[in-house]
Design a protein around this motif. Structure first.
Motif, PDB file in Angstrom:
ATOM      1  N   VAL A   1     -10.691   3.560  -9.499  1.00 20.90           N
ATOM      2  CA  VAL A   1     -11.721   4.589  -9.363  1.00 20.90           C
ATOM      3  C   VAL A   1     -12.319   4.912 -10.723  1.00 20.90           C
ATOM      4  CG1 VAL A   1     -12.141   7.002  -8.776  1.00 20.90           C
ATOM      5  CG2 VAL A   1     -10.719   5.619  -7.300  1.00 20.90           C
TER       6      VAL A   1
ATOM      7  N   LEU B   1       0.823  -1.209   0.000  1.00 20.16           N
ATOM      8  CA  LEU B   1       0.000   0.000   0.000  1.00 20.16           C
ATOM      9  C   LEU B   1       0.855   1.257   0.000  1.00 20.16           C
ATOM     10  CD1 LEU B   1      -2.843  -1.126   2.386  1.00 20.16           C
ATOM     11  CD2 LEU B   1      -2.971  -0.752  -0.055  1.00 20.16           C
ATOM     12  N   GLY B   2       2.087   1.160   0.502  1.00 19.62           N
ATOM     13  CA  GLY B   2       2.943   2.338   0.532  1.00 19.62           C
ATOM     14  C   GLY B   2       3.758   2.524  -0.730  1.00 19.62           C
ATOM     15  N   ASN B   3       3.654   1.567  -1.656  1.00 17.65           N
ATOM     16  CA  ASN B   3       4.446   1.666  -2.880  1.00 17.65           C
ATOM     17  C   ASN B   3       4.019   2.833  -3.744  1.00 17.65           C
ATOM     18  OD1 ASN B   3       5.539  -0.679  -1.980  1.00 17.65           O
ATOM     19  ND2 ASN B   3       5.312  -1.791  -3.895  1.00 17.65           N
ATOM     20  N   ARG B   4       4.949   3.306  -4.553  1.00 18.72           N
ATOM     21  CA  ARG B   4       4.646   4.488  -5.349  1.00 18.72           C
ATOM     22  C   ARG B   4       3.655   4.190  -6.470  1.00 18.72           C
ATOM     23  NH1 ARG B   4       9.723   7.751  -6.957  1.00 18.72           N
ATOM     24  NH2 ARG B   4       9.961   7.989  -4.728  1.00 18.72           N
TER      25      ARG B   4
ATOM     26  N   LEU C   1      -4.906   2.468  -7.686  1.00 13.15           N
ATOM     27  CA  LEU C   1      -6.183   2.841  -7.075  1.00 13.15           C
ATOM     28  C   LEU C   1      -6.948   3.833  -7.947  1.00 13.15           C
ATOM     29  CD1 LEU C   1      -5.105   3.179  -3.341  1.00 13.15           C
ATOM     30  CD2 LEU C   1      -6.392   1.331  -4.376  1.00 13.15           C
ATOM     31  N   SER C   2      -6.222   4.780  -8.573  1.00 12.73           N
ATOM     32  CA  SER C   2      -6.971   5.746  -9.370  1.00 12.73           C
ATOM     33  C   SER C   2      -7.520   5.098 -10.641  1.00 12.73           C
ATOM     34  CB  SER C   2      -6.154   7.001  -9.675  1.00 12.73           C
ATOM     35  OG  SER C   2      -4.895   6.662 -10.167  1.00 12.73           O
TER      36      SER C   2
ATOM     37  N   ILE D   1       1.299   6.408   6.251  1.00 10.67           N
ATOM     38  CA  ILE D   1      -0.032   6.291   5.650  1.00 10.67           C
ATOM     39  C   ILE D   1      -1.037   6.475   6.769  1.00 10.67           C
ATOM     40  CG2 ILE D   1      -1.648   4.839   4.379  1.00 10.67           C
ATOM     41  CD1 ILE D   1       0.630   3.290   3.261  1.00 10.67           C
TER      42      ILE D   1
ATOM     43  N   GLN E   1      -1.384   9.267   2.009  1.00  6.29           N
ATOM     44  CA  GLN E   1      -0.001   8.913   2.255  1.00  6.29           C
ATOM     45  C   GLN E   1       0.839  10.183   2.199  1.00  6.29           C
ATOM     46  OE1 GLN E   1       1.586   5.747  -0.211  1.00  6.29           O
ATOM     47  NE2 GLN E   1       3.553   6.764  -0.197  1.00  6.29           N
TER      48      GLN E   1
ATOM     49  N   ASP F   1      10.538   2.797  -5.418  1.00  4.79           N
ATOM     50  CA  ASP F   1       9.079   2.782  -5.582  1.00  4.79           C
ATOM     51  C   ASP F   1       8.432   1.778  -4.642  1.00  4.79           C
ATOM     52  OD1 ASP F   1       9.352   4.592  -7.601  1.00  4.79           O
ATOM     53  OD2 ASP F   1       9.416   3.067  -9.176  1.00  4.79           O
TER      54      ASP F   1
ATOM     55  N   VAL G   1       8.002  -0.508  -1.052  1.00  7.09           N
ATOM     56  CA  VAL G   1       8.184  -0.366   0.393  1.00  7.09           C
ATOM     57  C   VAL G   1       8.922  -1.583   0.914  1.00  7.09           C
ATOM     58  CG1 VAL G   1       6.941   0.591   2.329  1.00  7.09           C
ATOM     59  CG2 VAL G   1       5.743   0.139   0.244  1.00  7.09           C
TER      60      VAL G   1
ATOM     61  N   THR H   1       1.040   2.297  -6.118  1.00  5.92           N
ATOM     62  CA  THR H   1      -0.286   2.011  -5.570  1.00  5.92           C
ATOM     63  C   THR H   1      -1.327   3.106  -5.854  1.00  5.92           C
ATOM     64  OG1 THR H   1       0.605   0.510  -3.925  1.00  5.92           O
ATOM     65  CG2 THR H   1      -1.533   1.451  -3.456  1.00  5.92           C
ATOM     66  N   PRO H   2      -0.985   4.399  -5.662  1.00 12.64           N
ATOM     67  CA  PRO H   2      -1.976   5.418  -6.011  1.00 12.64           C
ATOM     68  C   PRO H   2      -2.409   5.320  -7.471  1.00 12.64           C
ATOM     69  CG  PRO H   2      -0.176   6.420  -4.801  1.00 12.64           C
ATOM     70  CD  PRO H   2       0.219   4.998  -5.059  1.00 12.64           C
TER      71      PRO H   2
ATOM     72  N   ILE I   1       6.056   3.828   6.719  1.00 11.96           N
ATOM     73  CA  ILE I   1       6.622   3.126   5.567  1.00 11.96           C
ATOM     74  C   ILE I   1       8.040   3.603   5.283  1.00 11.96           C
ATOM     75  CG2 ILE I   1       4.483   2.499   4.396  1.00 11.96           C
ATOM     76  CD1 ILE I   1       4.922   4.997   2.642  1.00 11.96           C
TER      77      ILE I   1
END
Lengths: 391, 160
Positions: A156, A143-146, A152-153, B28, B14, B46, B48, A148-149, B38
């Protein structure tokens, strides 16, 4: 009274069986959706338990399952998130549609299912399972990976696309003319815009309508509102699913969070029944003939989703490994593909083989998705030179 | 510091920044109020490498650990002119005889001639604490004095 006893025993057996399947699914690390489908297929052959007395209930319950699936999907996002998501990721969203809807549509045309079948299959192969994707990302601690956003988008965007697609699908399946179809599109677009505006401006009033400090009252109001909106929406040819999705968007803030907590177990219950009923209504003997096609489609749409993720993540400046992770995470298809196929098959406007193909396809993709997300890194390391630094 | 705020639709927000050593560090904040620390992978920024779920109490403890050194460094810098005077941070460990007792009880100034300039608790500094200030386990005490006095002060907080 004797009939009631039989019905209770049958229902109890179904739920208990689903419970065992669900437990098994989480044990081996896949989503329970494919197992529920298999369960439905097994019951449908009359092999295990012929289910006779409970059809009216299961039929209605599976409808409620769809309503709750979409309602919770709407609750997940605030209107603000949807609007910023749309602004940020529209290009990636368009690439996603083109790459992933086309294979399904092509296959349907090649099989001679006509434009209706093509339109349905396009939706089936397009939409990722946000439920499976979110769960897999959480399980893998990404979830903290770059990237991930980015993932998710895209989800959406897909959900918004669903809100436009479902009413059109319902309209064309109902056999309205081209003009009628356009009207349905226009109406649904206007309604969605209205709901977004209302949710952004007056979200708290909508929330206040259903909110209550008393859990019992809250649950009854929520369910009541969801079923009312869903019923009215399907009466207006906008499809029940979209109605409840929009209601979910309109409910916001802490009300939405509480509603999600409250409805999750109910959704799981009714959605499980929905998958079983879909399996029941699918003739298992139709699956082996479509299996090669389903496999081909699965491989093709794995590749197209990976490409989608690659492009989308590259736009946000994510490195190569992250791009692949984004793509692999999006591979899973699940509940919404079945919702689309279910709508189409129920209308009778598409051939029954479509249900078999959709079932086989989702069975493959719901299992392949989480696996792809897990193995993408080791596999990529074998092929990519080490030190996948930012490209 | 350039903190990037990224919305995670459906989950929360985040916030992260990149350190000079090339790591991405961040938090987060989930909608349901959970926090997660994180730290990015060094090979692949990129990704975690570690994500640690934290309770509210744990986040404030972490903020404590990170907040006090900054204060100490600042004070040290200010007193670098004065010969023989340094600033230390001492912790009131769980089980310290003064956890739950007041600053006055330690008689620190009389016994060691060091000054307690601040106490850091839950990430916030309480400057110039009065004698009626009550210590609790986990507090970080910022003290100024000679090296000998500071060692004595450390003993007192540890053993009484």
């Amino acid at each position: 009274m004797h009939d009631t006893a039989i019905s209770l025993i049958e229902l109890g057996a179904v739920f208990f069986g689903l419970g065992i399947l669900g437990r098994l699914a989480w044990k081996i690390g896949v989503s329970p959706i494919p197992l529920y489908l298999i369960g439905g297929l097994a019951f449908g052959t009359g092999g295990l338990i012929p289910l006779h007395g409970i059809e009216p209930f299961t039929h209605l319950a599976s409808e409620i399952g769809v309503v709750l699936l979409l309602l919770l999907l709407g609750l997940e996002y605030s209107a603000g998130e949807l609007v910023t998501g749309l602004r940020r990721s529209w290009l990636a969203g368009v690439i996603d549609i083109v790459l992933n809807a086309v294979p399904g549509a092509l296959v349907a045309l090649l099989l001679g299912w006509g434009p209706l079948g093509a339109f349905t299959m396009a939706g089936v192969t397009y939409i990722s399972s946000s439920g499976i994707v979110a769960k897999v990302l959480g399980d893998l601690g990404r979830l903290g990976n770059r990237e991930t956003p980015v993932i998710l988008s895209i989800l959406v965007f897909e959900d918004l696309a669903m809100a436009v697609y479902l009413p059109i699908l319902t309209a064309v399946l109902a056999g309205v003319s081209f003009l009628g179809g356009l009207t349905a599109v226009g109406v649904s677009l206007v309604v969605i815009t209205l709901v977004l505006v209302v949710a952004l401006r007056f979200g708290k009033y909508v929330s206040a309508l259903v909110d209550s400090p008393d859990p019992e009252v809250f649950l009854l109001r929520l369910l009541g509102a969801a079923l009312l909106v869903a019923g009215i929406a399907s009466e207006l040819q906008v499809s029940a699913a979209v109605g409840s999705f929009l209601l979910g968007i309109a409910i916001s803030g802490s009300t939405a969070a509480n509603a999600t907590r409250m409805l999750e177990p109910l959704r799981d219950l009714f959605a499980a029944l929905f998958f079983v009923v879909f399996g029941l209504n699918t003739d298992p003997s139709q699956i082996p003939p479509v299996l090669p096609v389903a496999l081909l489609l699965a491989v093709a749409t794995c590749v197209t989703k990976v490409l989608t993720g690659w492009f989308a993540a590259r736009m946000q400046g994510v490195g190569r490994m992250g791009r692949l992770r984004a793509g692999a995470a999006l591979v899973a298809r699940g509940e919404f593909s079945i919702v689309i196929a279910g709508l189409a098959v129920a209308s009778g406007a598409v051939p029954g083989e479509l249900a078999a193909l959709a079932t086989a396809y989702v069975l493959l993709m719901a299992i392949l998705g989480p696996v792809a997300a897990r193995v993408v890194e080791p596999v990529a390391r074998m092929f990519l030179p080490s030190q996948a630094k930012k490209a | 510091m350039d903190v990037t705020v990224t919305p995670l639709p459906g989950l929360g927000t985040q916030q992260d920044f990149t350190t000079r050593s090339g790591h991405r560090i961040g938090v987060i904040t989930y909608r349901d109020g959970r926090f997660e620390l994180i730290v990015s992978d060094h090979e692949d920024p990129d990704k975690v490498a570690a994500s640690v779920a934290l309770t509210t109490a744990e986040t404030s403890t972490l903020a404590n650990l990170l907040g006090a050194p900054q204060l100490v460094a600042l004070l040290n810098e200010q007193q670098s002119e004065v010969a023989g005077i340094t600033t230390w941070q001492l912790s009131v460990a769980p089980g310290s005889p003064y956890a739950g007792r007041t600053l006055g009880d330690t008689e620190m100034r009389t016994r060691t001639s060091v000054s307690i300039v601040a106490v850091v608790r839950d990430g916030t500094a309480h400057p110039s604490p009065r004698p009626d200030f009550q210590f609790s386990a986990g507090d970080l005490v910022v003290v100024v004095g000679t090296a000998k006095g500071l060692r004595a002060a450390s003993e007192i907080l540890e053993k009484g």
